[in-house]
Design a protein around this motif. Structure first.
Motif, PDB file in Angstrom:
ATOM      1  N   PRO A 134       0.821  -1.218   0.000  1.00 61.19           N
ATOM      2  CA  PRO A 134       0.000   0.000   0.000  1.00 61.19           C
ATOM      3  C   PRO A 134       0.853   1.266   0.000  1.00 61.19           C
ATOM      4  O   PRO A 134       1.968   1.289   0.534  1.00 61.19           O
ATOM      5  CB  PRO A 134      -0.807  -0.119   1.300  1.00 61.19           C
ATOM      6  CG  PRO A 134      -0.810  -1.582   1.621  1.00 61.19           C
ATOM      7  CD  PRO A 134       0.526  -2.084   1.149  1.00 61.19           C
ATOM      8  N   ASN A 135       0.325   2.302  -0.612  1.00 62.38           N
ATOM      9  CA  ASN A 135       1.023   3.581  -0.674  1.00 62.38           C
ATOM     10  C   ASN A 135       1.237   4.165   0.714  1.00 62.38           C
ATOM     11  O   ASN A 135       0.415   3.983   1.618  1.00 62.38           O
ATOM     12  CB  ASN A 135       0.237   4.586  -1.517  1.00 62.38           C
ATOM     13  CG  ASN A 135       0.288   4.281  -2.993  1.00 62.38           C
ATOM     14  OD1 ASN A 135       1.123   3.498  -3.444  1.00 62.38           O
ATOM     15  ND2 ASN A 135      -0.595   4.893  -3.765  1.00 62.38           N
ATOM     16  N   GLY A 136       2.327   4.886   0.860  1.00 62.57           N
ATOM     17  CA  GLY A 136       2.630   5.594   2.098  1.00 62.57           C
ATOM     18  C   GLY A 136       3.237   6.946   1.781  1.00 62.57           C
ATOM     19  O   GLY A 136       3.702   7.180   0.659  1.00 62.57           O
ATOM     20  N   VAL A 137       3.239   7.853   2.758  1.00 60.80           N
ATOM     21  CA  VAL A 137       3.755   9.199   2.537  1.00 60.80           C
ATOM     22  C   VAL A 137       4.701   9.590   3.668  1.00 60.80           C
ATOM     23  O   VAL A 137       4.699   8.980   4.748  1.00 60.80           O
ATOM     24  CB  VAL A 137       2.611  10.233   2.430  1.00 60.80           C
ATOM     25  CG1 VAL A 137       1.691   9.891   1.270  1.00 60.80           C
ATOM     26  CG2 VAL A 137       1.817  10.335   3.732  1.00 60.80           C
ATOM     27  N   ASP A 138       5.480  10.612   3.411  1.00 64.13           N
ATOM     28  CA  ASP A 138       6.425  11.141   4.391  1.00 64.13           C
ATOM     29  C   ASP A 138       5.643  11.866   5.489  1.00 64.13           C
ATOM     30  O   ASP A 138       5.097  12.952   5.269  1.00 64.13           O
ATOM     31  CB  ASP A 138       7.388  12.101   3.694  1.00 64.13           C
ATOM     32  CG  ASP A 138       8.469  12.633   4.622  1.00 64.13           C
ATOM     33  OD1 ASP A 138       8.379  12.416   5.850  1.00 64.13           O
ATOM     34  OD2 ASP A 138       9.400  13.302   4.121  1.00 64.13           O
ATOM     35  N   LEU A 139       5.581  11.285   6.671  1.00 60.08           N
ATOM     36  CA  LEU A 139       4.769  11.843   7.749  1.00 60.08           C
ATOM     37  C   LEU A 139       5.381  13.101   8.352  1.00 60.08           C
ATOM     38  O   LEU A 139       4.675  13.866   9.016  1.00 60.08           O
ATOM     39  CB  LEU A 139       4.552  10.785   8.840  1.00 60.08           C
ATOM     40  CG  LEU A 139       3.801   9.526   8.384  1.00 60.08           C
ATOM     41  CD1 LEU A 139       3.621   8.567   9.553  1.00 60.08           C
ATOM     42  CD2 LEU A 139       2.455   9.885   7.771  1.00 60.08           C
ATOM     43  N   LEU A 140       6.659  13.325   8.121  1.00 58.78           N
ATOM     44  CA  LEU A 140       7.264  14.582   8.578  1.00 58.78           C
ATOM     45  C   LEU A 140       6.832  15.737   7.683  1.00 58.78           C
ATOM     46  O   LEU A 140       6.687  16.876   8.143  1.00 58.78           O
ATOM     47  CB  LEU A 140       8.785  14.462   8.591  1.00 58.78           C
ATOM     48  CG  LEU A 140       9.375  13.466   9.589  1.00 58.78           C
ATOM     49  CD1 LEU A 140      10.899  13.410   9.438  1.00 58.78           C
ATOM     50  CD2 LEU A 140       9.007  13.852  11.017  1.00 58.78           C
ATOM     51  N   ARG A 141       6.637  15.448   6.414  1.00 60.83           N
ATOM     52  CA  ARG A 141       6.205  16.483   5.475  1.00 60.83           C
ATOM     53  C   ARG A 141       4.689  16.687   5.526  1.00 60.83           C
ATOM     54  O   ARG A 141       4.214  17.817   5.573  1.00 60.83           O
ATOM     55  CB  ARG A 141       6.631  16.104   4.054  1.00 60.83           C
ATOM     56  CG  ARG A 141       6.194  17.093   2.998  1.00 60.83           C
ATOM     57  CD  ARG A 141       6.542  16.607   1.590  1.00 60.83           C
ATOM     58  NE  ARG A 141       6.018  17.517   0.570  1.00 60.83           N
ATOM     59  CZ  ARG A 141       5.903  17.226  -0.712  1.00 60.83           C
ATOM     60  NH1 ARG A 141       6.305  16.040  -1.157  1.00 60.83           N
ATOM     61  NH2 ARG A 141       5.405  18.105  -1.565  1.00 60.83           N
ATOM     62  N   PHE A 142       3.948  15.591   5.500  1.00 60.08           N
ATOM     63  CA  PHE A 142       2.489  15.678   5.461  1.00 60.08           C
ATOM     64  C   PHE A 142       1.943  15.504   6.875  1.00 60.08           C
ATOM     65  O   PHE A 142       1.822  14.383   7.382  1.00 60.08           O
ATOM     66  CB  PHE A 142       1.919  14.624   4.503  1.00 60.08           C
ATOM     67  CG  PHE A 142       2.290  14.884   3.069  1.00 60.08           C
ATOM     68  CD1 PHE A 142       1.597  15.823   2.321  1.00 60.08           C
ATOM     69  CD2 PHE A 142       3.344  14.216   2.477  1.00 60.08           C
ATOM     70  CE1 PHE A 142       1.948  16.081   0.999  1.00 60.08           C
ATOM     71  CE2 PHE A 142       3.703  14.470   1.161  1.00 60.08           C
ATOM     72  CZ  PHE A 142       3.004  15.405   0.426  1.00 60.08           C
ATOM     73  N   ARG A 143       1.617  16.619   7.482  1.00 57.19           N
ATOM     74  CA  ARG A 143       1.133  16.654   8.863  1.00 57.19           C
ATOM     75  C   ARG A 143       0.312  17.920   9.076  1.00 57.19           C
ATOM     76  O   ARG A 143       0.485  18.905   8.350  1.00 57.19           O
ATOM     77  CB  ARG A 143       2.314  16.634   9.838  1.00 57.19           C
ATOM     78  CG  ARG A 143       3.288  17.769   9.612  1.00 57.19           C
ATOM     79  CD  ARG A 143       4.515  17.665  10.504  1.00 57.19           C
ATOM     80  NE  ARG A 143       5.515  18.666  10.157  1.00 57.19           N
ATOM     81  CZ  ARG A 143       5.494  19.935  10.539  1.00 57.19           C
ATOM     82  NH1 ARG A 143       4.505  20.372  11.310  1.00 57.19           N
ATOM     83  NH2 ARG A 143       6.445  20.770  10.172  1.00 57.19           N
ATOM     84  N   PRO A 144      -0.587  17.911  10.039  1.00 56.16           N
ATOM     85  CA  PRO A 144      -1.300  19.157  10.361  1.00 56.16           C
ATOM     86  C   PRO A 144      -0.310  20.220  10.814  1.00 56.16           C
ATOM     87  O   PRO A 144       0.615  19.939  11.574  1.00 56.16           O
ATOM     88  CB  PRO A 144      -2.234  18.730  11.502  1.00 56.16           C
ATOM     89  CG  PRO A 144      -2.357  17.245  11.373  1.00 56.16           C
ATOM     90  CD  PRO A 144      -1.026  16.775  10.858  1.00 56.16           C
TER      91      PRO A 144
END
Length: 409
Positions: A180-190
């Motif tokens: 499954p796809n994943g994203v950079d959680l440091l970049r994509f965050r509130p």
């Protein structure tokens, strides 16, 4: 490792795959990229490799990127048969493959090149990012040919819907691996500071409800449906704003302009709150400024990256039931039929529920982690490489005839 791209142009699959390459490189693998096309005209937008955000991120990290230099769709440039490659093109491809242990093909389109005779034999992993294999021209036939030839030894499916679609199309189930796809959680965050800064730059009040649509101008994205929903929602929400991002999402794009006129009619005052932003390289700030991330696609989607990126920035997803959207949205947002009024009401409900859903979205972050995704890719590549390096059992030589017994005395 060698990754082969059909070209560098705006799209979630290229963003995702380029991030995979960067992550694998961070883990110690050596990577280079070969692009078939150097410049294309897509979504009414001229897109060159060297101006592409993925190209820039790869080269900035030290990944070598080269191109066969082909073009597609450009005015005044003679069309080239996509299935015929010149001697210099094949020589460049052979040089790139010779230095690789494993080849990754970004989607099945590059297999038209990799299936050419005379190239080095290397195990190929095809990375599949759609759920409509029958709607890819001759690409499915190229994939089946490469499997039959033994060139393709594994396929990465970014979604369960991808695996099911390709299995139904005749691809052997044992070759289909879901990552499954994943994203950079440091970049994509509130990020409240990003939220305020982006809204201020766009002239949007701090308390206004905002819907974002991150998609290229393509028929599968069903832009007319989105715009009809936007019209209904902006009429209902006098303070609301709608953001559109992606290739072809600009005010001077004739197709988009016609769709806006069709959807909004004489309500031109509402279009003042419809922002066509084109290709953005700071999507994390756009998502952070939004309350809802919308998807209205009709077909082809697998695991839409926009839904994941938007969710991780705190935007509530509202999507049509295509690909794995139902699995992604479940418990986090709304799934809708392709009805503009229903979609508009769902946007309103999502805005109202955003605060309550924030803890739910936060708890899902590990599930959509880039770290998890990269580790899964690395494991599959290691297994493919180990299998390729395993010596084959030598053919047994025919047994020599037993010598005749001596005559008895």
């Amino acid at each position: 490792m060698l990754s082969v791209y059909d070209g560098f142009f705006s799209g979630g699959a290229r963003i995702l795959h380029s991030d995979v390459v960067l992550g694998l490189r961070e883990g110690g693998q050596h990577h280079r990229v070969l692009s078939v096309h150097g410049e294309v005209l897509r979504e009414a937008t001229r897109q060159t490799m060297r101006d592409d955000a993925c190209y820039r991120s790869l080269t900035a990290a030290g990944v070598e990127v080269t191109s066969l230099g082909r073009t597609f769709g450009l005015s005044g440039v003679p069309a080239v048969d996509p299935g015929v490659f010149s001697g210099p093109e094949l020589a460049e491809t052979a040089r790139a493959m010779a230095g690789a242990d494993v080849v990754l093909s970004l989607k099945e389109q590059p297999l038209g090149l990799l299936n050419q005779g005379g190239l080095p034999r290397r195990p190929v992993i095809v990375c599949l990012h759609r759920s409509d294999p029958e709607n890819q021209g001759g690409a499915l036939a190229e994939l089946k040919a490469a499997i039959a030839d033994g060139t393709v030894v594994a396929c990465v499916c970014c979604a369960e819907s991808t695996r099911e679609a390709y299995r139904a199309a005749g691809i052997p189930a044992e070759l289909l691996h879901v990552i499954p796809n994943g994203v950079d959680l440091l970049r994509f965050r509130p990020d409240p500071a990003r939220r305020l800064r982006t809204r201020d730059a766009l002239g949007i009040p701090e308390t206004a409800p905002v819907v974002v649509f991150a998609a290229r101008y393509d028929a599968m994205k069903n832009v007319p449906l989105f715009l009809r929903a936007a019209h209904a929602w902006l009429r209902r929400e006098p303070a609301g704003h709608v953001l559109m991002c992606g290739a072809g999402m600009t005010g001077d794009q004739p197709g988009l302009a016609a769709d806006i006129r069709e959807a909004f009619g004489d309500d031109t005052r509402l279009t003042e709150r419809l922002h066509a932003l084109g290709v953005r390289r700071d999507m994390e700030t756009v998502y952070a400024a939004s309350d809802v991330v919308a998807l209205t696609s009709s077909w082809g989607e697998a695991a839409p990256l926009c839904l994941i990126e938007g969710m991780m920035c705190g935007a509530v997803p509202v999507a049509t039931d295509v690909g794995d959207s139902a699995l992604i949205v479940s418990g986090h947002g709304h799934l809708t039929p392709p009805d503009p009024d229903v979609i508009a009401r769902a946007w309103t409900e999502a805005v109202a529920a955003r605060t309550d859903l924030a803890p739910v979205l936060a708890r899902s972050r590990e599930r959509f982690s880039r770290t998890r995704m990269i580790a899964s890719y690395a494991d599959l590549i290691d297994r493919v490489h180990a299998q390729a390096m395993r010596p084959t059992a030598p053919e047994r030589e025919p047994a020599l005839p037993e010598p005749p017994l001596p005559d008895p005395l």
